[in-house]
Design an enzyme around this catalytic site. Structure first.
Site, mmCIF file in Angstrom:
data_model
loop_
_atom_site.group_PDB
_atom_site.id
_atom_site.type_symbol
_atom_site.label_atom_id
_atom_site.label_comp_id
_atom_site.label_asym_id
_atom_site.label_seq_id
_atom_site.Cartn_x
_atom_site.Cartn_y
_atom_site.Cartn_z
ATOM 1 N N ASP A 142 -2.727 -2.772 -9.025
ATOM 2 C CA ASP A 142 -1.467 -2.020 -9.006
ATOM 3 C C ASP A 142 -1.292 -1.186 -10.269
ATOM 4 O OD1 ASP A 142 -1.150 -4.441 -10.481
ATOM 5 O OD2 ASP A 142 1.013 -4.180 -10.426
ATOM 6 N N ASP A 165 0.838 -1.212 0.000
ATOM 7 C CA ASP A 165 0.000 0.000 0.000
ATOM 8 C C ASP A 165 0.869 1.257 0.000
ATOM 9 O OD1 ASP A 165 -2.231 -1.630 0.061
ATOM 10 O OD2 ASP A 165 -2.750 -1.186 2.155
#
Length: 187
Positions: free
Chosen positions: A100, A73
């Site tokens: 992503d 993250d």
């Protein structure tokens, strides 16, 4: 008056939350889709190109597996910040495309200038020097970016997305940690 101001504040906050990604603070996929459609229509009217970047964090799953999801993250937030710093004109949009993958819509931008922006993002991510122990030949986090410019008179959002996605896979195929510009649209 205070209740009216509070209602207006809550409305603006809910609108912002509905269109932003909580993790990266970039636009979310829903807003990305809306803006891409709007900018492609505007490009048809003006005759000026709109360019698209698709940005993928190289070997992100390996990073998550070796460093943990919280570190993943943080990596996404750092890369989102790099993208946002390069995509900053009033009509430009940086967004979380999914997982992503990040994206950038660059209105009134030709392929050469879009590729310069993409190369700037690649360099800035490298300069962040975030350790990535599972990134193949690199020991730091990198990104691969596909770049395409729309022919405003012949191309749809779908074909622009498809060409940009193909360019992204070419960037990965040619060694990652780079941008790759799609060839001009052909009928």
């Amino acid at each position: 008056l205070a209740l009216l101001l509070l209602a207006a504040y809550r409305f603006r906050l809910s609108h912002r939350l509905a269109h932003s990604d909580a993790l990266t603070r970039l636009a979310n996929r829903r807003l990305f889709d809306l803006i891409l459609r709007r900018e492609c229509l505007a490009a048809r009217r003006s005759g000026k190109p709109v360019s698209l970047l698709l940005i993928d964090v190289d070997h992100f799953k390996r990073y998550n597996d070796s460093c943990g999801h919280q570190a993943g993250d943080e990596l996404l937030r750092a890369i989102a910040g790099a993208v946002a710093r390069h995509v900053g004109r009033p009509r430009d949009l940086s967004a979380r495309y999914g997982g992503d993958e990040l994206a950038a819509i660059l209105p009134e931008t030709d392929a050469a200038n879009a590729n310069r922006i993409a190369e700037g993002i690649v360099r800035e991510v490298v300069a962040l020097a975030i350790p990535h122990p599972e990134n193949g030949n690199n020991t730091i986090a990198t990104v691969s970016i596909g770049v395409a410019a729309c022919d405003p008179h012949h191309e749809t959002e779908a074909s622009l997305l498809e060409r940009t996605d193909i360019a992204l896979y070419q960037a990965k195929k040619h060694g990652r940690n780079r941008s790759y510009a799609a060839p001009d649209w052909a009928a």
